[in-house]
Motif scaffolding. Structure first.
Motif, PDB file in Angstrom:
ATOM      1  N   TYR A 223       0.870  -1.206   0.002  1.00 40.77           N
ATOM      2  CA  TYR A 223      -0.084  -0.118   0.026  1.00 40.77           C
ATOM      3  C   TYR A 223       1.227   1.454   0.105  1.00 40.77           C
ATOM      4  CZ  TYR A 223      -2.909   3.653   1.581  1.00 40.77           C
ATOM      5  OH  TYR A 223      -4.308   4.882   1.945  1.00 40.77           O
TER       6      TYR A 223
ATOM      7  N   PHE B  89       1.208   3.927  -3.116  1.00 40.53           N
ATOM      8  CA  PHE B  89       1.178   5.416  -3.165  1.00 40.53           C
ATOM      9  C   PHE B  89       2.332   6.316  -3.354  1.00 40.53           C
ATOM     10  CE2 PHE B  89      -0.318   8.781  -0.665  1.00 40.53           C
ATOM     11  CZ  PHE B  89      -1.466   9.427  -0.674  1.00 40.53           C
TER      12      PHE B  89
ATOM     13  N   PRO C 123     -14.744   0.645  -0.748  1.00 40.14           N
ATOM     14  CA  PRO C 123     -14.354   1.715   0.432  1.00 40.14           C
ATOM     15  C   PRO C 123     -14.564   0.694   1.445  1.00 40.14           C
ATOM     16  CG  PRO C 123     -16.250   1.939  -1.505  1.00 40.14           C
ATOM     17  CD  PRO C 123     -15.333   0.711  -1.614  1.00 40.14           C
TER      18      PRO C 123
ATOM     19  N   ALA D 115      -4.704  -1.026  -3.241  1.00 41.68           N
ATOM     20  CA  ALA D 115      -5.376   0.129  -2.424  1.00 41.68           C
ATOM     21  C   ALA D 115      -4.723   1.384  -2.047  1.00 41.68           C
ATOM     22  CB  ALA D 115      -5.843  -0.425  -1.209  1.00 41.68           C
TER      23      ALA D 115
ATOM     24  N   LYS E 127     -11.441   6.371   1.034  1.00 43.25           N
ATOM     25  CA  LYS E 127      -9.943   5.340   1.281  1.00 43.25           C
ATOM     26  C   LYS E 127     -10.878   3.901   1.410  1.00 43.25           C
ATOM     27  CE  LYS E 127      -7.871   8.356   3.629  1.00 43.25           C
ATOM     28  NZ  LYS E 127      -6.120   8.949   2.820  1.00 43.25           N
ATOM     29  N   THR E 128     -10.011   2.929   1.158  1.00 45.00           N
ATOM     30  CA  THR E 128     -10.535   2.277   0.535  1.00 45.00           C
ATOM     31  C   THR E 128      -9.758   0.444   0.817  1.00 45.00           C
ATOM     32  OG1 THR E 128      -9.199   2.080  -1.003  1.00 45.00           O
ATOM     33  CG2 THR E 128     -10.618   2.701  -1.943  1.00 45.00           C
ATOM     34  N   GLN E 129     -10.016  -0.978   0.556  1.00 47.88           N
ATOM     35  CA  GLN E 129      -9.262  -1.718   0.704  1.00 47.88           C
ATOM     36  C   GLN E 129      -9.244  -2.421  -0.232  1.00 47.88           C
ATOM     37  OE1 GLN E 129     -12.007  -3.265   4.154  1.00 47.88           O
ATOM     38  NE2 GLN E 129     -14.042  -3.623   2.939  1.00 47.88           N
TER      39      GLN E 129
ATOM     40  N   GLY F 117     -14.805   4.903  -5.169  1.00 44.95           N
ATOM     41  CA  GLY F 117     -13.253   4.335  -4.517  1.00 44.95           C
ATOM     42  C   GLY F 117     -13.592   2.870  -4.734  1.00 44.95           C
TER      43      GLY F 117
ATOM     44  N   ALA G  98      -6.735   8.864  -5.886  1.00 37.08           N
ATOM     45  CA  ALA G  98      -8.169   9.722  -4.967  1.00 37.08           C
ATOM     46  C   ALA G  98      -7.423  11.132  -4.094  1.00 37.08           C
ATOM     47  CB  ALA G  98      -9.386   8.935  -4.527  1.00 37.08           C
ATOM     48  N   ALA G  99      -6.829  11.523  -3.944  1.00 37.16           N
ATOM     49  CA  ALA G  99      -6.972  12.294  -2.572  1.00 37.16           C
ATOM     50  C   ALA G  99      -6.417  13.429  -3.270  1.00 37.16           C
ATOM     51  CB  ALA G  99      -5.737  11.563  -1.756  1.00 37.16           C
TER      52      ALA G  99
ATOM     53  N   ASP H 118      -5.984   5.193  -3.287  1.00 38.88           N
ATOM     54  CA  ASP H 118      -6.107   6.272  -2.449  1.00 38.88           C
ATOM     55  C   ASP H 118      -5.215   7.643  -2.605  1.00 38.88           C
ATOM     56  OD1 ASP H 118      -7.516   4.891  -1.329  1.00 38.88           O
ATOM     57  OD2 ASP H 118      -6.691   4.307   0.967  1.00 38.88           O
ATOM     58  N   GLN H 119      -4.046   7.161  -3.135  1.00 42.43           N
ATOM     59  CA  GLN H 119      -2.857   8.208  -3.418  1.00 42.43           C
ATOM     60  C   GLN H 119      -3.685   9.154  -4.642  1.00 42.43           C
ATOM     61  OE1 GLN H 119      -1.373   9.227  -6.720  1.00 42.43           O
ATOM     62  NE2 GLN H 119      -0.792  10.828  -5.754  1.00 42.43           N
TER      63      GLN H 119
END
Length: 181
Positions: free
Chosen positions: A64, A68, A180, A142, A157-159, A111, A149-150, A146-147
């Motif tokens: 992860y 990122f 998500p 993930a 925030k995801t998994q 997500g 999306a941010a 997340d990177q």
């Protein structure tokens, strides 16, 4: 040894080698080039000591964080973001010999993603062992999601989880799903 019936080509990604240090670089990041059997045998050795479940937890967190960081640096290097950056990541993973990663579904704002994996390096080494062996990749999806999306301002925030592996009986490909938290 290559199979004469199989087409091949040189790498599709840029590789530069520093004359003074010997460091290999692709795009903006230093790389390592190691034989697949070496890497996977090390992976299998650690799995044997820790157990697959514990090792998968360790790799998820590390993967992860790495994905990122990779997406952050590659986005800056190429001036890309959003879906184009996610697809660039899948392309580079595929070009580096891990297998072929195909995005079947992607919704950055929500997500969610579904990624198919063909020709997994781990499945080649493990064979049909009737369990998921591609868990090293799971955190990557993930972390990338997340990177990206941010950067787009999405608060999600995801998994991620692997839902199918080609090492399992009756399966020819692997699947990963991002959802998500």
């Amino acid at each position: 040894m290559s199979n004469l019936n199989t087409a091949s080509h040189s790498p599709d990604m840029p590789i530069e080698v520093d004359n003074e240090t010997g460091v290999w670089t692709t795009d903006a990041l230093p790389m390592l080039y190691v034989p697949r059997h070496f890497f996977v045998n090390n992976h299998m050795g650690i799995e044997e000591e820790l157990g697959a479940e514990k090792y998968a937890e360790v790799l998820y967190k590390a993967g992860y964080k790495s994905a990122f960081y990779w997406c952050e640096k590659e986005g800056e290097e190429h001036g890309i973001g959003g879906e184009a950056l996610f697809e660039h990541y899948m392309k580079r993973l595929s070009q580096r010999g891990w297998g072929f990663f195909i995005t079947e579904q992607l919704d950055l704002e929500q997500g969610t993603a579904k990624v198919r994996l063909e020709n997994s390096a781990f499945v080649y080494q493990y064979g049909k062992v009737n369990r998921k062996v591609d868990y090293m990749f799971t955190g990557w999806f993930a972390g990338a999601m997340d990177q990206i999306a941010a950067t787009l301002g999405y608060p999600v925030k995801t998994q991620a989880e692997q839902t199918q592996c080609a090492a399992e009986d009756g399966c020819d490909v692997g699947y990963f799903e991002v959802t998500p938290l």
